[in-house]
Design a protein around this motif. Structure first.
Motif, PDB file in Angstrom:
ATOM      1  N   TYR A 190       0.804  -1.212   0.000  1.00  8.49           N
ATOM      2  CA  TYR A 190       0.000   0.000   0.000  1.00  8.49           C
ATOM      3  C   TYR A 190       0.841   1.268   0.000  1.00  8.49           C
ATOM      4  CZ  TYR A 190      -3.366  -3.555   1.516  1.00  8.49           C
ATOM      5  OH  TYR A 190      -4.135  -4.685   1.598  1.00  8.49           O
ATOM      6  N   GLU A 191       2.087   1.184   0.446  1.00 10.19           N
ATOM      7  CA  GLU A 191       2.957   2.360   0.468  1.00 10.19           C
ATOM      8  C   GLU A 191       3.215   2.904  -0.927  1.00 10.19           C
ATOM      9  OE1 GLU A 191       6.420   2.744   3.210  1.00 10.19           O
ATOM     10  OE2 GLU A 191       5.965   0.648   3.650  1.00 10.19           O
ATOM     11  N   ILE A 192       3.118   2.057  -1.947  1.00 10.96           N
ATOM     12  CA  ILE A 192       3.314   2.535  -3.322  1.00 10.96           C
ATOM     13  C   ILE A 192       2.294   3.631  -3.633  1.00 10.96           C
ATOM     14  CG2 ILE A 192       3.262   1.917  -5.769  1.00 10.96           C
ATOM     15  CD1 ILE A 192       4.120  -0.904  -4.980  1.00 10.96           C
ATOM     16  N   ILE A 193       1.048   3.378  -3.263  1.00 17.10           N
ATOM     17  CA  ILE A 193      -0.009   4.366  -3.492  1.00 17.10           C
ATOM     18  C   ILE A 193       0.207   5.589  -2.606  1.00 17.10           C
ATOM     19  CG2 ILE A 193      -2.482   4.814  -3.337  1.00 17.10           C
ATOM     20  CD1 ILE A 193      -1.719   2.948  -5.638  1.00 17.10           C
ATOM     21  N   GLU A 194       0.514   5.335  -1.357  1.00 19.08           N
ATOM     22  CA  GLU A 194       0.641   6.423  -0.379  1.00 19.08           C
ATOM     23  C   GLU A 194       1.825   7.342  -0.663  1.00 19.08           C
ATOM     24  OE1 GLU A 194       0.987   4.142   3.147  1.00 19.08           O
ATOM     25  OE2 GLU A 194      -1.070   3.377   3.050  1.00 19.08           O
ATOM     26  N   LYS A 195       2.908   6.773  -1.236  1.00 20.35           N
ATOM     27  CA  LYS A 195       4.134   7.550  -1.396  1.00 20.35           C
ATOM     28  C   LYS A 195       4.495   7.892  -2.842  1.00 20.35           C
ATOM     29  CE  LYS A 195       6.212   5.885   2.920  1.00 20.35           C
ATOM     30  NZ  LYS A 195       7.381   5.187   3.531  1.00 20.35           N
ATOM     31  N   LEU A 233      -6.056   3.624  -5.630  1.00 18.83           N
ATOM     32  CA  LEU A 233      -6.697   3.037  -4.458  1.00 18.83           C
ATOM     33  C   LEU A 233      -5.844   1.910  -3.891  1.00 18.83           C
ATOM     34  CD1 LEU A 233     -10.192   2.611  -6.166  1.00 18.83           C
ATOM     35  CD2 LEU A 233      -9.565   4.464  -4.592  1.00 18.83           C
ATOM     36  N   THR A 234      -6.156   1.510  -2.680  1.00 21.83           N
ATOM     37  CA  THR A 234      -5.542   0.320  -2.089  1.00 21.83           C
ATOM     38  C   THR A 234      -6.638  -0.697  -1.778  1.00 21.83           C
ATOM     39  OG1 THR A 234      -5.737   1.003   0.226  1.00 21.83           O
ATOM     40  CG2 THR A 234      -3.786   1.770  -0.987  1.00 21.83           C
ATOM     41  N   MET A 235      -6.224  -1.955  -1.664  1.00 19.21           N
ATOM     42  CA  MET A 235      -7.149  -2.996  -1.244  1.00 19.21           C
ATOM     43  C   MET A 235      -6.992  -3.251   0.257  1.00 19.21           C
ATOM     44  SD  MET A 235      -6.991  -5.714  -4.387  1.00 19.21           S
ATOM     45  CE  MET A 235      -8.639  -6.383  -4.237  1.00 19.21           C
ATOM     46  N   ASP A 236      -6.707  -2.197   0.972  1.00 15.22           N
ATOM     47  CA  ASP A 236      -6.510  -2.265   2.415  1.00 15.22           C
ATOM     48  C   ASP A 236      -7.874  -2.377   3.095  1.00 15.22           C
ATOM     49  OD1 ASP A 236      -5.876  -1.954   5.062  1.00 15.22           O
ATOM     50  OD2 ASP A 236      -4.898  -0.008   4.835  1.00 15.22           O
ATOM     51  N   GLU A 237      -8.109  -3.528   3.736  1.00 16.30           N
ATOM     52  CA  GLU A 237      -9.405  -3.727   4.379  1.00 16.30           C
ATOM     53  C   GLU A 237      -9.666  -2.708   5.487  1.00 16.30           C
ATOM     54  OE1 GLU A 237      -6.447  -6.826   5.925  1.00 16.30           O
ATOM     55  OE2 GLU A 237      -7.065  -6.001   3.994  1.00 16.30           O
ATOM     56  N   GLY A 238      -8.598  -2.043   5.960  1.00 19.57           N
ATOM     57  CA  GLY A 238      -8.756  -0.998   6.964  1.00 19.57           C
ATOM     58  C   GLY A 238      -9.113   0.355   6.370  1.00 19.57           C
ATOM     59  N   ASN A 239      -9.100   0.452   5.043  1.00 19.78           N
ATOM     60  CA  ASN A 239      -9.440   1.703   4.358  1.00 19.78           C
ATOM     61  C   ASN A 239     -10.847   1.569   3.780  1.00 19.78           C
ATOM     62  OD1 ASN A 239      -9.679   3.891   2.550  1.00 19.78           O
ATOM     63  ND2 ASN A 239      -7.468   3.946   2.217  1.00 19.78           N
ATOM     64  N   ALA A 240     -11.829   1.934   4.590  1.00 11.69           N
ATOM     65  CA  ALA A 240     -13.224   1.731   4.196  1.00 11.69           C
ATOM     66  C   ALA A 240     -13.592   2.493   2.929  1.00 11.69           C
ATOM     67  CB  ALA A 240     -14.144   2.140   5.348  1.00 11.69           C
TER      68      ALA A 240
END
Length: 537
Positions: free
Chosen positions: A78-83, A115-122
């Motif tokens: 997910y850091e790829i998207i964030e950074k 976007l990320t597929m982070d289940e913590g990112n509603a």
């Protein structure tokens, strides 16, 4: 100059003065249309995506062949998207390093949402479900590496995380294949609109790997009553959910310091090298070679995007298979892997430098022409002779391509079956004696020598990451640098068809490979001596 200075094509004057090509479309309008009715979502936000599919789409947007962009989603790091995406408004810089020494710099603006597929990112998960629920979605594509589709361990049982996913009645899976299947279930529930699920990963019959993983989840969920049998029927119905095969080819190394320095001299400021916690190397820019091929099976039940107007080939499954075998089994990937293995053993740090090495150049040239080409099948849309000539004379020797044998050596155990085993199988299928092969067995012996983690000067090195590294290194336990092993000592490895696609003992190559290994492992300088012995004409 910063990427975020560019809000639209009109902001490109300063970039143009420095030789940077900026998109020529109204990006905000494209973004709005994409948000309203997304047609393409891509999973895997790495370098190959930005350098190739996203760049093809940019060409189509500039030509007004399309009016919507692509949404990218990262399911692993997910850091790829964030950074590397969010701070730059999803813009990136593509630096094409051509074999003639010229450089092309292009700002890529076709990615309009990340976007990320982070289940913590509603919010992101809700947006993904919205995209998959929309009838407008035509294609979901993937560059997540072959490992991304794996849901079983080496013994064929489901991974623990997959087992948990399949028993989770809340439908909140953690494995990327589970998450993709959950999105497809949302599409099924929203009217079961058709869609193409297109793997663009560099692995054989990639569409089948994606389909197998999705169907496994769907069937297990249906068996437990978590989803309806109708969902399994939907995913299984070729007319509603297709899983085309594809072949992709473009070298996109890690961001290079020389390219970074060149951009800094231009006054381009977005050159920060980003190393994520999962050891992904990325940056706001991507450096890549000029040559590229993407061949996709023409199977799009909800309509296809006009990617062929950007240089992508649409064809039938049989032709994709032939192109893939030509590239992966003969004309590029085996040569790359051979250079990776021997480059690490001989302490090289650049692929192009290896092509200046007389023995290594001869090894890949003779392996390609003498052992690969006799069993290659001409796919018709690309000539094998032209393809391999470009690889050997333009692509691998390109001094402007900062690729390393250490990067190419990553996941070698996953590459051996298709890159070498399939060629051995082709000889066996023709009834020919594989004992006449020299260079393929020499590369396989080189890989076993590589597993010792000692270079040709006797110094230790760290083998590149590989999901089976600890296992295969463990099978080499007791074999030391500078020692000779008896006949049969490697047969427990050489008999593994999961590693080589064939049982090398049964097909009679075990003695030759063991003999080569002993020569390569006889002491300091033995790798060089062995290469001179076998590759010189």
């Amino acid at each position: 100059m910063k990427l975020t200075d560019i809000k639209n094509a009109a902001d490109s004057a300063l970039f143009a003065e420095k030789g940077y090509d900026v998109f020529g479309f109204d990006r905000e309008a494209v973004r709005a249309r994409t948000k309203a009715a997304t047609e393409w979502i891509h999973f895997g936000a790495g370098n190959i995506f930005r350098a190739f599919p996203a760049a093809v789409l940019q060409t189509l947007l500039d030509k007004r062949c399309m009016d919507k962009g692509v949404v990218v989603c990262e399911g692993f790091d997910y850091e790829i998207i964030e950074k590397a995406y969010h701070p730059y408004d999803d813009l990136s810089l593509l630096v094409v390093l051509k074999a003639d020494g010229s450089i092309e710099k292009k700002v890529i603006g076709s990615v309009v949402e990340s976007l990320t597929m982070d289940e913590g990112n509603a919010a992101d998960m809700a947006r993904l479900m919205e995209i998959f629920s929309s009838p407008s979605l035509k294609m979901a594509s993937f560059t997540i590496t072959e490992k991304g589709y794996a849901i079983t361990t080496s013994d064929g049982t489901y991974m623990p995380v997959v087992q948990e996913d399949m028993q989770d009645r809340t439908l909140c899976p953690k494995h990327i294949m589970g998450k993709v299947t959950r999105l497809l279930y949302g599409r099924y529930q929203s009217g079961a609109a058709p869609v193409a699920m297109v793997s663009m990963d560099n692995c054989s019959h990639n569409g089948d790997k994606l389909k197998a993983a999705v169907l496994a989840y769907a069937k297990e969920w249906a068996k437990s009553g978590i989803v309806e049998q109708g969902f399994v029927d939907y995913v299984s119905d070729h007319a509603r959910v297709s899983f085309p095969w594809s072949m992709i080819d473009k070298i996109t190394p890690r961001p290079d310091s020389m390219v970074q320095e060149m951009l800094n001299k231009d006054g381009f400021e977005d050159t920060e090298l980003i190393i994520t916690g999962k050891n992904t190397y990325t940056a706001p820019f991507v450096n890549a070679e000029e040559t590229q091929y993407l061949v996709i099976e023409d199977d799009f039940p909800n309509g296809k995007l006009p990617l062929d107007r950007g240089g992508v080939y649409f064809t039938d499954r049989e032709t994709v298979d032939k192109v893939e075998k030509m590239k992966v089994c003969t004309c590029l990937n085996p040569l790359h892997t051979a250079l990776a293995i021997y480059g690490c053993l001989l302490s090289y740090t650049a692929i192009h430098d290896e092509m200046e090495d007389e023995q290594l150049r001869a090894l890949v040239t003779r392996m390609g022409y003498e052992e690969g080409m006799p069993v290659v099948v001409n796919p018709g849309i690309l000539k094998p002779e032209d393809f391999i000539e470009a690889v050997l004379k333009l692509r691998l020797p390109n001094v402007f391509m900062p690729d390393t044998p250490q990067r190419i050596a990553t996941d070698t155990s996953q590459k051996l079956p298709i890159r070498f085993g399939e060629t051995i199988k082709a000889y066996l299928a023709k009834g020919e004696d594989v004992g006449k092969l020299t260079f393929i067995p020499l590369v396989l012996a080189g890989w076993l020598r590589y597993l010792l983690g000692v270079d040709d000067s006797g110094k230790p090195f760290t083998p590149s990451p590989d999901p089976m590294l600890s296992q295969v290194v463990g099978q080499m336990d007791g074999i030391r640098f500078g020692t000779t092993i008896p006949e049969g000592a490697l047969n427990h490895i050489l008999s593994r068809a999961d590693l080589f696609a064939v049982n090398l003992v049964e097909c009679g190559l075990d003695k030759k490979i063991t003999g080569y290994f002993n020569e390569l492992n006889s002491g300091v300088g033995a790798v060089r001596t062995t290469l001179k012995k076998y590759v010189a004409k």
